[in-house]
Write an enzyme that holds these catalytic residues in place. Structure first.
Site, PDB file in Angstrom:
ATOM      1  N   GLY A  80       0.970  -1.381  -0.054  1.00 46.59           N
ATOM      2  CA  GLY A  80      -0.079  -0.010   0.192  1.00 46.59           C
ATOM      3  C   GLY A  80       0.934   1.077   0.117  1.00 46.59           C
ATOM      4  O   GLY A  80       1.644   1.384   0.819  1.00 46.59           O
ATOM      5  N   GLY A  96      -0.134   4.593   0.326  1.00 43.59           N
ATOM      6  CA  GLY A  96      -1.069   5.511   0.892  1.00 43.59           C
ATOM      7  C   GLY A  96       0.148   6.498   1.934  1.00 43.59           C
ATOM      8  O   GLY A  96       1.262   6.185   1.712  1.00 43.59           O
ATOM      9  N   GLU A 132     -17.278  18.109   2.864  1.00 41.02           N
ATOM     10  CA  GLU A 132     -16.408  18.676   2.000  1.00 41.02           C
ATOM     11  C   GLU A 132     -17.201  18.643   0.499  1.00 41.02           C
ATOM     12  O   GLU A 132     -17.067  19.592  -0.658  1.00 41.02           O
ATOM     13  CB  GLU A 132     -15.021  18.164   2.010  1.00 41.02           C
ATOM     14  CG  GLU A 132     -14.536  18.548   3.272  1.00 41.02           C
ATOM     15  CD  GLU A 132     -12.954  18.008   3.322  1.00 41.02           C
ATOM     16  OE1 GLU A 132     -12.213  18.742   4.269  1.00 41.02           O
ATOM     17  OE2 GLU A 132     -12.630  16.850   2.686  1.00 41.02           O
TER      18      GLU A 132
END
Length: 439
Positions: A11, A13, A171
């Site tokens: 991953g 991220g 948002e």
């Protein structure tokens, strides 16, 4: 390379990249950073891709470029479908395997639809760049269709539903309302856009429940001011291709439902054989390793990371980034024969953007509250640091801020031009040598 420790990070991220970046300066470690896409995506700004405020390339960073200066870090594009925590090793979708001395899991999250009928099939979540591009494409498609056939507006073509009153939902709803009411009238001046609707639905009785009452009121005021309709205290009972049904019996005709209603750990967590807790996330010890598996770490949205009070820390980019850096520090401690240290999170607070120059923030462990432009500035500062640690060159970021946040909202219409839709405005620089600790 003889005498090196093989570290496999799953991953790319915030957690995975931070871990790889710190280990890049450690000569006794060789890192393989695995990601199904082959790039790091700046996830906090996905909603701005979805609402055509940024181009996709603005938040996408190629892993090969990010680590080009570091010979000890290899990148591999592929989907990990299983892990063996005993070996440890990972198995890819093509049945190939990769062995490791140390395994770091940062596989991220997936949407949690809470078993809502039709939600998985007929909504679009916002957890990846692909998701964001799907939302963006659907918005533009619906406006083009309504411009060609204005009668479609009455059938829900220009009604947009956002599910979830947390930061993602707020948002997204705020940005969507701005593109609908401030940008599209300049793109389609003859279309009756005044009838377009943005509806935010949440089971809670307020938005941004993790924030203070004052922040709740401010967020509601700002969303309403931007034309967002709030449906609070109700849940989504069913989603169909042309509408949603709420728990109070209301049916809303819509052709686009954006799902921001919660998340759980990526599927790899459930297939790992590792202990899972809340949200299907892997429970970790204070040093970020998994109990019974000292050579396996879990970080970011795939993990329940204990805070100072023993409760799991929130799924925030700053938590993931700091945990990635800290896990790398403990891996280095093992190499040096030192004791691992329990993770200590430097709490920067929580924040959410509502619209242009409007945000709420509660800063630091004592939650000093900011609203409006000051909160907006705090939001920019934290995200600028996250972006810098992801490898983006800061002068370009400052230029982007001036371009996006200073210019009038209606100028965002230029991003709808096919000739500029993928124009990159944040370029990638190689990461700096040496250890750079996240936040």
């Amino acid at each position: 390379m003889a005498g090196t420790t093989e570290v496999v990070i799953v991953g790319a991220g915030f957690a995975g990249v931070a871990c790889a970046r710190r280990l890049a300066a450690e000569p006794r470690a060789r890192v393989t950073l695995v990601d199904r896409n082959g790039y790091h995506q700046f996830q906090p700004l996905l909603y701005q891709i979805a609402t055509a405020e940024l181009a996709p390339r603005d938040i996408r960073f190629d892993l090969d470029e990010m680590f080009a200066r570091h010979a000890s870090v290899r990148t591999r594009t592929g989907e990990v479908v299983a892990i063996d925590p005993h070996a440890p090793s990972v198995t890819f979708a093509d049945d190939s395997t990769l062995a490791a001395d140390v395994l770091v899991l940062g596989a991220g999250a997936q949407p949690n639809f809470f078993h809502t009928p039709g939600a998985e099939q007929h909504t679009v979540p916002l957890y990846s760049l692909t998701d964001a591009e799907r939302v963006r494409g659907r918005i533009l498609e619906l406006f083009r269709d309504a411009a060609a056939k204005p009668e479609l507006a009455a059938d829900g073509a220009l009604t947009f539903v956002v599910v979830g009153g947390g930061p993602t939902g707020v948002e997204t709803a705020g940005a969507l309302a701005e593109i609908v009411h401030d940008v599209m009238p300049h793109v389609y001046p003859h279309l009756a856009i005044a009838g377009a609707r943005v509806i935010l639905v949440d089971l809670g009785h307020t938005v941004l429940t993790a924030f203070s009452d004052d922040a709740h009121s401010y967020a509601v005021q700002q969303l309403t001011r931007r034309g967002v309709e709030l449906r609070l205290g109700v849940s989504v009972k069913e989603v169909t291709p042309d509408g949603v049904t709420l728990s109070d019996g209301t049916t809303i005709k819509t052709r686009l439902v954006v799902w921001g209603g919660g998340q759980s750990a990526a599927p790899l967590a459930s297939r790992s054989g590792l202990p899972q807790g809340r949200g299907g996330r892997i429970d970790v010890q204070p040093d970020l390793s998994v109990a019974g598996f000292p050579k396996v770490y879990a970080l970011g949205d795939v993990a329940n990371i204990p805070g100072a009070d023993g409760e799991a820390l929130p799924q925030l980019g700053s938590v993931a980034q700091q945990a990635g850096d800290w896990a790398a520090g403990n891996i280095i401690a093992d190499l040096e024969g030192d004791r691992r240290q329990p993770f200590h999170y430097r709490d920067k607070g929580i924040m959410a953007m509502i619209g242009r120059k409007a945000a709420v923030a509660e800063i630091g462990p004592h939650r000093h509250e900011l609203k409006g432009r000051f909160a907006f500035a705090a939001w920019l500062g934290v995200h600028a640091q996250l972006l810098a640690n992801a490898g983006a060159e800061m002068r370009a970021f400052v230029s982007w801020l001036d371009d996006f946040y200073v210019r009038p909202a209606h100028r965002s219409a230029e991003l709808l031009d096919p000739a500029t839709i993928d124009r990159p405005r944040i370029r990638l620089e190689g990461t700096h040598d040496g250890n750079e600790h996240a936040g």
